[in-house]
Design a protein around this motif. Structure first.
Motif, PDB file in Angstrom:
ATOM      1  N   LYS A  41     -15.215 -60.034   1.940  1.00  0.00           N
ATOM      2  CA  LYS A  41     -15.312 -59.263   0.695  1.00  0.00           C
ATOM      3  C   LYS A  41     -14.985 -57.783   0.936  1.00  0.00           C
ATOM      4  O   LYS A  41     -14.330 -57.125   0.114  1.00  0.00           O
ATOM      5  CB  LYS A  41     -16.733 -59.401   0.126  1.00  0.00           C
ATOM      6  N   ARG A  42     -15.420 -57.241   2.096  1.00  0.00           N
ATOM      7  CA  ARG A  42     -15.094 -55.847   2.405  1.00  0.00           C
ATOM      8  C   ARG A  42     -13.583 -55.673   2.553  1.00  0.00           C
ATOM      9  O   ARG A  42     -13.009 -54.687   2.056  1.00  0.00           O
ATOM     10  CB  ARG A  42     -15.803 -55.423   3.698  1.00  0.00           C
ATOM     11  N   HIS A  43     -12.949 -56.608   3.209  1.00  0.00           N
ATOM     12  CA  HIS A  43     -11.494 -56.517   3.349  1.00  0.00           C
ATOM     13  C   HIS A  43     -10.803 -56.612   1.992  1.00  0.00           C
ATOM     14  O   HIS A  43      -9.821 -55.896   1.727  1.00  0.00           O
ATOM     15  CB  HIS A  43     -10.987 -57.632   4.275  1.00  0.00           C
ATOM     16  N   LEU A  44     -11.301 -57.472   1.134  1.00  0.00           N
ATOM     17  CA  LEU A  44     -10.683 -57.615  -0.194  1.00  0.00           C
ATOM     18  C   LEU A  44     -10.857 -56.340  -1.021  1.00  0.00           C
ATOM     19  O   LEU A  44      -9.965 -55.950  -1.788  1.00  0.00           O
ATOM     20  CB  LEU A  44     -11.297 -58.813  -0.930  1.00  0.00           C
ATOM     21  N   ASP A  45     -12.007 -55.643  -0.877  1.00  0.00           N
ATOM     22  CA  ASP A  45     -12.204 -54.375  -1.602  1.00  0.00           C
ATOM     23  C   ASP A  45     -11.219 -53.320  -1.093  1.00  0.00           C
ATOM     24  O   ASP A  45     -10.641 -52.548  -1.904  1.00  0.00           O
ATOM     25  CB  ASP A  45     -13.648 -53.893  -1.397  1.00  0.00           C
ATOM     26  N   ASN A  46     -11.015 -53.266   0.221  1.00  0.00           N
ATOM     27  CA  ASN A  46     -10.030 -52.311   0.763  1.00  0.00           C
ATOM     28  C   ASN A  46      -8.628 -52.613   0.251  1.00  0.00           C
ATOM     29  O   ASN A  46      -7.853 -51.710  -0.075  1.00  0.00           O
ATOM     30  CB  ASN A  46     -10.048 -52.351   2.292  1.00  0.00           C
ATOM     31  N   ILE A  47      -8.305 -53.914   0.190  1.00  0.00           N
ATOM     32  CA  ILE A  47      -6.979 -54.311  -0.315  1.00  0.00           C
ATOM     33  C   ILE A  47      -6.827 -53.876  -1.762  1.00  0.00           C
ATOM     34  O   ILE A  47      -5.769 -53.353  -2.188  1.00  0.00           O
ATOM     35  CB  ILE A  47      -6.796 -55.835  -0.163  1.00  0.00           C
TER      36      ILE A  47
ATOM     37  N   ILE B 131       0.343 -47.133   4.294  1.00  0.00           N
ATOM     38  CA  ILE B 131      -0.349 -48.001   3.314  1.00  0.00           C
ATOM     39  C   ILE B 131       0.058 -49.464   3.510  1.00  0.00           C
ATOM     40  O   ILE B 131      -0.787 -50.376   3.505  1.00  0.00           O
ATOM     41  CB  ILE B 131      -0.052 -47.524   1.884  1.00  0.00           C
ATOM     42  N   ASP B 132       1.392 -49.691   3.669  1.00  0.00           N
ATOM     43  CA  ASP B 132       1.843 -51.074   3.873  1.00  0.00           C
ATOM     44  C   ASP B 132       1.273 -51.662   5.161  1.00  0.00           C
ATOM     45  O   ASP B 132       0.883 -52.839   5.209  1.00  0.00           O
ATOM     46  CB  ASP B 132       3.373 -51.116   3.930  1.00  0.00           C
ATOM     47  N   ALA B 133       1.228 -50.867   6.213  1.00  0.00           N
ATOM     48  CA  ALA B 133       0.676 -51.355   7.479  1.00  0.00           C
ATOM     49  C   ALA B 133      -0.795 -51.721   7.323  1.00  0.00           C
ATOM     50  O   ALA B 133      -1.266 -52.769   7.800  1.00  0.00           O
ATOM     51  CB  ALA B 133       0.864 -50.321   8.569  1.00  0.00           C
TER      52      ALA B 133
ATOM     53  N   GLU C 125      -2.569 -55.429   7.465  1.00  0.00           N
ATOM     54  CA  GLU C 125      -3.674 -55.679   8.381  1.00  0.00           C
ATOM     55  C   GLU C 125      -4.884 -56.249   7.650  1.00  0.00           C
ATOM     56  O   GLU C 125      -5.510 -57.215   8.086  1.00  0.00           O
ATOM     57  CB  GLU C 125      -4.031 -54.378   9.092  1.00  0.00           C
ATOM     58  N   GLU C 126      -5.207 -55.620   6.477  1.00  0.00           N
ATOM     59  CA  GLU C 126      -6.365 -56.095   5.718  1.00  0.00           C
ATOM     60  C   GLU C 126      -6.145 -57.511   5.185  1.00  0.00           C
ATOM     61  O   GLU C 126      -7.055 -58.349   5.174  1.00  0.00           O
ATOM     62  CB  GLU C 126      -6.664 -55.132   4.561  1.00  0.00           C
ATOM     63  N   ARG C 127      -4.931 -57.765   4.725  1.00  0.00           N
ATOM     64  CA  ARG C 127      -4.647 -59.123   4.219  1.00  0.00           C
ATOM     65  C   ARG C 127      -4.710 -60.159   5.338  1.00  0.00           C
ATOM     66  O   ARG C 127      -5.209 -61.275   5.145  1.00  0.00           O
ATOM     67  CB  ARG C 127      -3.272 -59.142   3.569  1.00  0.00           C
ATOM     68  N   SER C 128      -4.182 -59.817   6.512  1.00  0.00           N
ATOM     69  CA  SER C 128      -4.232 -60.753   7.639  1.00  0.00           C
ATOM     70  C   SER C 128      -5.674 -61.070   8.020  1.00  0.00           C
ATOM     71  O   SER C 128      -6.028 -62.232   8.285  1.00  0.00           O
ATOM     72  CB  SER C 128      -3.495 -60.164   8.848  1.00  0.00           C
ATOM     73  N   ARG C 129      -6.522 -60.021   8.016  1.00  0.00           N
ATOM     74  CA  ARG C 129      -7.923 -60.267   8.352  1.00  0.00           C
ATOM     75  C   ARG C 129      -8.610 -61.101   7.270  1.00  0.00           C
ATOM     76  O   ARG C 129      -9.439 -61.973   7.570  1.00  0.00           O
ATOM     77  CB  ARG C 129      -8.645 -58.936   8.520  1.00  0.00           C
TER      78      ARG C 129
ATOM     79  N   GLU D 216      -7.162 -63.293   5.292  1.00  0.00           N
ATOM     80  CA  GLU D 216      -6.663 -64.673   5.338  1.00  0.00           C
ATOM     81  C   GLU D 216      -7.290 -65.469   6.474  1.00  0.00           C
ATOM     82  O   GLU D 216      -7.277 -66.700   6.452  1.00  0.00           O
ATOM     83  CB  GLU D 216      -5.147 -64.658   5.509  1.00  0.00           C
ATOM     84  N   CYS D 217      -7.829 -64.797   7.482  1.00  0.00           N
ATOM     85  CA  CYS D 217      -8.501 -65.511   8.570  1.00  0.00           C
ATOM     86  C   CYS D 217      -9.781 -66.186   8.097  1.00  0.00           C
ATOM     87  O   CYS D 217     -10.246 -67.161   8.698  1.00  0.00           O
ATOM     88  CB  CYS D 217      -8.832 -64.550   9.709  1.00  0.00           C
ATOM     89  N   PHE D 218     -10.366 -65.666   7.009  1.00  0.00           N
ATOM     90  CA  PHE D 218     -11.625 -66.222   6.491  1.00  0.00           C
ATOM     91  C   PHE D 218     -11.288 -67.249   5.420  1.00  0.00           C
ATOM     92  O   PHE D 218     -11.342 -66.961   4.214  1.00  0.00           O
ATOM     93  CB  PHE D 218     -12.514 -65.112   5.918  1.00  0.00           C
ATOM     94  N   THR D 219     -10.920 -68.476   5.840  1.00  0.00           N
ATOM     95  CA  THR D 219     -10.525 -69.521   4.890  1.00  0.00           C
ATOM     96  C   THR D 219     -11.722 -70.416   4.576  1.00  0.00           C
ATOM     97  O   THR D 219     -12.668 -70.519   5.351  1.00  0.00           O
ATOM     98  CB  THR D 219      -9.394 -70.377   5.480  1.00  0.00           C
ATOM     99  N   GLY D 220     -11.648 -71.105   3.442  1.00  0.00           N
ATOM    100  CA  GLY D 220     -12.672 -72.073   3.058  1.00  0.00           C
ATOM    101  C   GLY D 220     -13.991 -71.461   2.682  1.00  0.00           C
ATOM    102  O   GLY D 220     -15.024 -72.129   2.746  1.00  0.00           O
TER     103      GLY D 220
END
Length: 1009
Positions: free
Chosen positions: A182-188, A779-781, A785-789, A791-795
């Protein structure tokens, strides 16, 4: 009937049978709760008075049984009462009618042996234990049941709690990962809001730079256009001079091409003439080769003719082979005749073998049908008694260990001659004997029973045949003397069986003396039963048993319906089976002899075939020798004809050579004319080529000047085009950037939820944006990075967190419930421990007392017995039981008392001694045993009676009733006993006319005399 009991505390039983019609009393029997044999309207009155000392006085129970409607009237102390009240009063006196340890009728002796250890323990507790012992036992069983339920509940709760904890432990990591995601999604989300503002600012700055570059490009384009105008005019003047010269050069090129084409045509004509000369030379060479080959073939043919003539001369010198061929033919005819004769004999043998094979097949089918019937009988035995079937299989594999004849169960070896008569045999012989094994020797039977009954624990029956055979014992009367009553045979004549089996049946069931009749016998049954010597007989559908009274001499008759046959309907004739097997063996031997003869004949035929082939080869050689001279003459004639044809068809090579030279000379003349034309065309092409070269040199100078001008002009034109393209591209880029800026502004407003007129970033977003990168690359980098992290949290979903919280609450509830159930389980276990001490210790002492008495009684009879408390698991209180183990022979071991292991007399002795062991411990006011001595042998009956007298006549024991239809002579009686003789018969006085005092006076007078 006689009954024995202590003089003290005798219950009073009276039986009155007044008749409503005044015709006097009627005879009847009362037993097992059923009343039969009374005339309609009779009443049975039974009175029982108890003389135990009670605070409320003695208890008198009256019962009137109305036979016409089978109803009873109960009275307590002269007052009407219900049956339930009577039962409660009897129970208060500790009288248990259904307890076999207190009341043991004759027909229940077998059931006593069939009682399980658990049932025997409960009956013993109720009979001789303290009143609270059985209650403690029931309480223990109830506690144990609830303990098991609580244990199961605790196990289930603990298992569920552990599962929930394990699941939450696994889900705990998922919850942490959910919040991290959720923290990564807020940053995204915040980066995506800032990105359009950075893109807008970048595009705006780029638009200002494009506008400035477009103005500079327009100024340079105007300067280049003004400097290129004079050079373009000069290039146009040179083009007007070069155009006529180029046209003339094109015309010259066409003429040169035509001249070259004609030269090529003449060259092709010359090549064809060269090939024509080569073909003429090749044809002449072929003729030369053909002539050489013909000469070679002529030479070979002449040589072959010479060889054939020499061979023909040799053949003519040999003698005539016709007599030898005739001799070979004669021997071949003899061999064919011998082979034909042998084929006829083989055909006869094959027919005979086919006949034997068909006969053997029929015999085997018949034998198989008999085996199938035997298998059906075995399956019926297996369905009724699996133990007996297993013993049959064991016997078939181990029959060799027995010294005498051993027969399988009678139902397998008995063969009924007519299936309609099987029902008489089955109704006469009990099933226990139908499934019994028959032994010729007693030691074989004991060996068999020790193996299958003691070792394999199989319930089987076995008998041994009489030492003196009874199979041929004569009947009491010839069957001819009974045919007038419809009897057609004795039972023995209806079936076949091995001698030992028939001997046993004749000795045990008198099958040689039981006549079988028809419907005529049924019609004359009153006359038939008056015939002497008839004890059992059969009509078409009924069985009659005749008994003669020793007292009155009258004959009583009982009849029953004949049951349909179940096991003996399918008869297997053993003699027929033996004959079939013998016939099959004879047929197989005959077929084997035929096979040996056919093999010998086959070898003789093979030898004749080999001799036949040798003679035929010899005949062929002789025949070839006879026709060889004719063949040689024909071959010589054919070769001579071929030689003449080759000599006549020769080629003239000289003439052919002259013709070839003439043809080559004509072709060479044609080639000279073609070469002259070819040279003329070559000269014309050279002239035109020179003129074209002069024109080309003239255009070179003008073209060089033009090229120089075009080069200078092209450089300026390239710069002009570059500037024009740059201006166009800048214009397009300006328009695109302008639209992009507008779109980016709209997108930024939409993402940040701003009004259409606003253009500045809101303060709250400005603070968040200040902590994020300011360039698009950064910003793109960071977004990647945030999206990759993330996406690691699946299910993962919010349901994981909800389920985790819900299960945490369930774990708390389960822990509370588990504590409550564990405390309850501890309480139950403490109660069980206390109740077990109150119940088990007195019970062990009680069983030890019973065992001491029981063992003493058996030792006094030179036997052994013991009673113990048996339990496979001390905590399973519903599995506790009393085990009785006995042995009546010193050669055997102690065996548990069952309904199958011991004989009927042994079970009766064991039962009686166990009851005697309970006698001194009994709490009930009296006990009853009915006809327990019927299955005992005289020795055991006398020993048991002495034990009963010694035990029942003690002061500390309860009242004891021993009912029996007969007693042995010279028994030992005690003063404490009372003997009551109950007389019954057609000449007895009715109860209301019996005078006991008068009977006593007469007895006294007789003793005085």
């Amino acid at each position: 009937m006689a009954s024995a009991g202590k003089k003290k505390r005798i219950s009073n039983v009276t039986n009155t049978q007044p008749s409503n019609n005044g015709a006097g009393s009627s005879s009847g029997t009362v037993g097992d709760g059923q009343v039969t044999g009374f005339v309609e309207g009779s009443i049975i009155r039974i009175t029982m008075q108890n003389f135990l000392h009670k605070a409320k006085g003695n208890l008198v129970i009256n019962r009137e049984i109305h036979v016409e409607n089978n109803q009873s009237t109960w009275m307590l102390n002269g007052k009407h009462s219900s049956q339930k009240t009577v039962e409660e009063e009897v129970k208060a006196l500790q009288i248990q009618v259904s307890n076999l340890c207190q009341f043991l009728p004759q027909e229940k002796v077998g059931e006593f042996a069939k009682m399980t250890k658990i049932e025997l323990l409960e009956a013993t507790e109720k009979s001789v234990g303290p009143p609270e012992m059985y209650e403690f036992h029931c309480e223990l069983k109830t506690f144990r049941t609830k303990e098991r339920e609580l244990e199961n509940v605790c196990k289930e709760k603990a298992s569920a709690l552990e599962k929930f904890k394990q699941r939450n432990e696994r889900n705990k990591h998922d919850v942490e990962r959910y919040y991290e995601k959720k923290r990564h999604l807020d940053n995204i989300k915040m980066l995506e809001k800032k990105k359009p503002w950075v893109e807008y600012e970048t595009a705006r700055k780029e638009l200002e730079g494009v506008k400035k570059s477009r103005e500079d490009a327009k100024k340079q384009l105007k300067t280049v256009r003004e400097s290129q105008a004079p050079m373009l005019k000069k290039i146009q003047h040179i083009d007007s001079q070069l155009r006529p010269i180029e046209n003339q050069m094109k015309d010259k090129t066409v003429s040169i091409r035509e001249a070259s084409q004609k030269c090529k045509q003449k060259q092709d004509q010359l090549d064809r003439k060269h090939r024509e000369i080569e073909d003429i030379k090749q044809a002449f060479s072929l003729k030369q080769t053909e002539a050489a080959d013909r000469q070679k073939r002529i030479s070979n043919t002449r040589r072959m003719i010479d060889d054939l003539r020499a061979e023909l001369a040799n053949v003519g010198d040999q003698s005539d082979v016709t007599p030898r061929i005739d001799a070979v033919n004669a021997e071949l005819r003899r061999i064919q005749e011998e082979k034909a004769k042998m084929e006829g004999e083989k055909a006869d043998m094959r027919r005979e073998k086919d006949n034997l094979n068909g006969e053997c097949r029929l015999l085997k089918n018949r034998l198989r049908s008999l085996d199938d019937m035997m298998k059906i009988k075995e399956e019926k035995l297996r369905g009724r008694s699996k133990d007996t079937y297993a013993a049959v299989q064991w016997l078939r594999q181990n029959k060799h260990i027995f010294s005498g004849n051993v027969y399988e169960p009678m139902m397998l070896v008995i063969s009924v001659r007519n299936p309609n008569h099987a029902k008489y045999v089955e109704n006469h012989i009990p099933f226990n004997d139908l499934r019994a094994f028959v032994f010729q020797k007693r030691e074989d039977m004991e060996k068999f029973m020790m193996e299958v009954r003691d070792s394999q624990n199989l319930r089987v029956n076995s008998v041994f045949a009489p030492e003196e055979s009874c199979a041929t014992r004569a009947p009491s009367r010839p069957i001819e003397s009974l045919k007038r009553f419809g009897f057609f045979a004795y039972l023995r004549e209806l079936f076949d069986a091995p001698e030992e089996v028939m001997s046993y049946l004749c000795n045990q069931y008198k099958v040689h003396d039981v006549p079988v009749g028809t419907d005529q016998t049924k019609a004359m049954i009153k006359t038939v039963i008056e015939e002497p010597y008839l004890k059992v007989l059969y009509t078409a559908e009924e069985k009659y048993s005749l008994k003669k009274s020793f007292y009155s001499g009258k004959t009583s008759t009982s009849n029953s319906a004949v049951r349909p046959s179940q096991y003996l309907t399918m008869a297997v004739d053993a003699e027929e089976k033996r004959q079939l097997e013998e016939q099959i063996r004879t047929a197989e031997k005959s077929m084997q002899a035929i096979d040996v003869q056919m093999s010998a004949m086959q070898e003789r035929t093979a030898k004749l075939d080999r001799r036949d082939n040798e003679l035929r080869a010899q005949k062929k050689g002789l025949s070839e020798m006879k026709g060889k001279k004719r063949q040689l003459e024909q071959k010589i004639s054919t070769k001579q004809d071929s030689l003449r044809q080759m000599e006549q068809g020769g080629i003239d090579l000289q003439k052919a050579e002259e013709e070839t030279k003439a043809q080559i000379s004509a072709v060479n003349s044609q080639k000279v004319a073609i070469v002259a034309e070819f040279m003329a065309h070559m000269k014309l092409r050279a002239k035109l080529s020179m003129e074209k070269v002069y024109m080309a040199l003239e255009t070179v100078g003008m073209t060089a000047e033009k090229t120089k001008l075009e080069t200078d002009c092209r450089e300026g034109s390239a710069e002009l085009r570059v500037l024009e393209q740059a201006c166009a591209m800048l214009e397009q880029r300006k328009a695109r950037l302008l639209e992009m800026c507008k779109g980016l502004m709209r997108r930024a407003r939409e993402i940040c939820n701003m009004d259409p007129g606003e253009s500045a970033v809101p303060p709250d977003l400005h603070t968040a944006f200040s902590q994020l990168p300011d360039t698009m690359d950064e910003i793109d980098a960071m977004l990647n990075e945030e999206r990759s992290r993330a996406e690691c949290f699946t299910g993962l979903s919010e349901n994981v967190v909800d389920e985790y919280n819900r299960r945490e609450q369930e774990i708390k509830n389960l822990e509370k419930e588990l504590d409550e159930k564990s405390n309850a389980l501890k309480t139950y276990r403490q109660n069980i421990s206390e109740a077990k001490e109150r119940w088990l210790n007195p019970l062990k002492q009680l069983v030890e007392q019973i065992n001491d008495k029981f063992s003493d009684f058996f030792r006094s009879m030179q036997c052994a017995g013991e009673v113990d408390l048996h339990s496979e698991n001390e905590e399973e209180y519903d599995k506790y039981g009393i085990r009785i183990r006995v042995k009546f022979r010193s050669s055997t071991q102690l065996h548990e008392l069952t309904a199958h292991h011991q004989s009927g007399g042994e079970r009766s002795v064991s039962t009686m001694l166990y009851l005697m062991a309970l006698q001194e411990l009994n709490r009930c006011p009296f006990r009853v045993v009915d006809e327990i001595n019927q299955g005992m042998d005289p020795v055991n009956e006398r020993r048991v009676f002495d034990i009963v007298v010694r035990t029942a006549c003690k002061e500390t024991t309860s009242q004891y009733f021993f009912i029996t239809p007969k007693l042995l002579q010279n028994l030992q009686y005690a003063d404490e006993m009372t003997v009551l003789c109950v007389h019954n018969g057609p000449h007895m006085l009715p109860p209301n006319k019996w005078d006991e005092k008068a009977f006593t006076r007469r007895c006294v007078r007789r003793k005085g005399k």
